[in-house]
Design a protein around this motif. Sequence first.
Motif, PDB file in Angstrom:
ATOM      1  N   ARG A 122       0.835  -1.209   0.000  1.00  0.00           N
ATOM      2  CA  ARG A 122       0.000   0.000   0.000  1.00  0.00           C
ATOM      3  C   ARG A 122       0.863   1.251   0.000  1.00  0.00           C
ATOM      4  NH1 ARG A 122      -5.409  -1.173  -1.112  1.00  0.00           N
ATOM      5  NH2 ARG A 122      -5.836  -3.251  -0.273  1.00  0.00           N
ATOM      6  N   LEU A 123       1.960   1.218   0.751  1.00  0.00           N
ATOM      7  CA  LEU A 123       2.861   2.366   0.799  1.00  0.00           C
ATOM      8  C   LEU A 123       3.436   2.661  -0.581  1.00  0.00           C
ATOM      9  CD1 LEU A 123       4.509   4.471   2.412  1.00  0.00           C
ATOM     10  CD2 LEU A 123       6.225   2.684   2.792  1.00  0.00           C
ATOM     11  N   LEU A 124       3.837   1.620  -1.292  1.00  0.00           N
ATOM     12  CA  LEU A 124       4.371   1.821  -2.638  1.00  0.00           C
ATOM     13  C   LEU A 124       3.308   2.370  -3.582  1.00  0.00           C
ATOM     14  CD1 LEU A 124       6.529  -1.415  -3.040  1.00  0.00           C
ATOM     15  CD2 LEU A 124       7.326   0.904  -2.585  1.00  0.00           C
ATOM     16  N   GLU A 125       2.059   1.966  -3.387  1.00  0.00           N
ATOM     17  CA  GLU A 125       0.977   2.494  -4.222  1.00  0.00           C
ATOM     18  C   GLU A 125       0.733   3.969  -3.942  1.00  0.00           C
ATOM     19  OE1 GLU A 125      -2.440   0.102  -3.559  1.00  0.00           O
ATOM     20  OE2 GLU A 125      -1.565  -1.728  -4.399  1.00  0.00           O
ATOM     21  N   PRO A 152       3.478   7.755  -5.394  1.00  0.00           N
ATOM     22  CA  PRO A 152       3.353   8.879  -6.329  1.00  0.00           C
ATOM     23  C   PRO A 152       2.558  10.055  -5.770  1.00  0.00           C
ATOM     24  CG  PRO A 152       2.910   6.794  -7.436  1.00  0.00           C
ATOM     25  CD  PRO A 152       2.958   6.502  -5.971  1.00  0.00           C
ATOM     26  N   LEU A 153       1.708   9.812  -4.756  1.00  0.00           N
ATOM     27  CA  LEU A 153       0.890  10.883  -4.217  1.00  0.00           C
ATOM     28  C   LEU A 153       1.691  11.814  -3.310  1.00  0.00           C
ATOM     29  CD1 LEU A 153      -2.382   8.910  -3.332  1.00  0.00           C
ATOM     30  CD2 LEU A 153      -1.928  10.310  -5.350  1.00  0.00           C
ATOM     31  N   VAL A 156      -2.804  19.948 -10.241  1.00  0.00           N
ATOM     32  CA  VAL A 156      -2.356  18.775 -10.990  1.00  0.00           C
ATOM     33  C   VAL A 156      -3.527  17.836 -11.265  1.00  0.00           C
ATOM     34  CG1 VAL A 156      -0.918  16.708 -10.858  1.00  0.00           C
ATOM     35  CG2 VAL A 156       0.009  18.919 -10.146  1.00  0.00           C
ATOM     36  N   ASN A 157      -4.368  17.613 -10.257  1.00  0.00           N
ATOM     37  CA  ASN A 157      -5.518  16.733 -10.450  1.00  0.00           C
ATOM     38  C   ASN A 157      -6.494  17.291 -11.480  1.00  0.00           C
ATOM     39  OD1 ASN A 157      -4.658  14.780  -8.731  1.00  0.00           O
ATOM     40  ND2 ASN A 157      -6.029  15.268  -7.062  1.00  0.00           N
ATOM     41  N   MET A 158      -6.658  18.604 -11.481  1.00  0.00           N
ATOM     42  CA  MET A 158      -7.554  19.222 -12.453  1.00  0.00           C
ATOM     43  C   MET A 158      -7.036  19.004 -13.874  1.00  0.00           C
ATOM     44  SD  MET A 158      -8.693  23.223 -12.763  1.00  0.00           S
ATOM     45  CE  MET A 158      -7.032  23.716 -13.238  1.00  0.00           C
TER      46      MET A 158
END
Length: 352
Positions: free
Chosen positions: A55-58, A61-62, A313-315
Amino acid sequence: MFRLNILTRFLMRRFFSGVGLVLLVVCGIIMAVTFVERLPSNPTAMAAIMDSWMRLLEYMPLFLPMAVFMGTLLASYNLTKSSENIIVASAGLSPYQSARPFLISAALIGIFATTVINPYSVNLSTQNITTDHLQLVDDAIWLRESSDNGYITMMANAMHKSAAGLDFENATIFIQDAEFKLTERIEARTVTLSDAGLGTDSAQVWNSSGVMRPGPWHIQTRLNPQTVLDRYLQPDQISFWDLPEFIKRMESIGVPVRGHLVQFWTLLFLPLTMIAMATLGVAFSQTRQRRNYSFGIKFALGIITCFAVYFLVNMFNAMGATGTLPPLLAIVAPSLIIIAAAGTFITSFDTI
């Protein structure tokens, strides 16, 4: 030139120390919270730790851009408090020039994250594929194969990997002939898809007359576990190195790949994103105060800025995924905007 190299290495060590400390704290918090969350659903504590690690690796990128930003602030704060930035300035380096080692280090972090961490994370997570990793339709997994002999359609509630291939839970299968006439309906708790086709040891099979017979069932298909995963895996479940070939293959069969293009460009330009966040951190750390340097205020403003950048960035990513903007432009534009704004501030601060 030799002295400059020594100074560059010194500043890069300070940068990596700041980013490393921030990553250590953030990763520790995420690991602890995820471990407590995943412990009840795992048989042993070690399994929960491995689950938390995946989960940490997933999540990497955030929070990696935020870690680079905060690490830049921390490194700059330590240089200011120890008056080492005075030595840097006395060497004839402007704030822009002294930030160059930070930018190089940030780019190296982005390259390492793209080329090493992402493939490792994908390889680790895809060893135990579950429904959580798939793009579902109406909360169900749908498979369909068409041929000259007819059609096979399967709906299942869940899926996971097994030694034999892919196991589908609570599956319903419809067999149709070339004229779309229903010839068989199969219901089973578990159906396994392997290279030999679809099969189960215990099923309820209805023929075209509505007569049911229990027992084993099997049919040969052109589907195999790899083609199913290629079709249903989310873009972040495909390695950076495999994405270009995967995108070409999906485009050749008419599968939408806009989300995969966004993921590919995101990973490819991750070093640019890291440079943008480091540039923003350098801009925030600009100060002429040698004492009473209020790091807490800078840190708080930095967190608020991170949220604003994250929204920006999300937009752009959403506009790229929906087709409003080309995927490449949607990924590159936020970083270029941040670099331009932060670079302008650094240059104006240096010339005041």
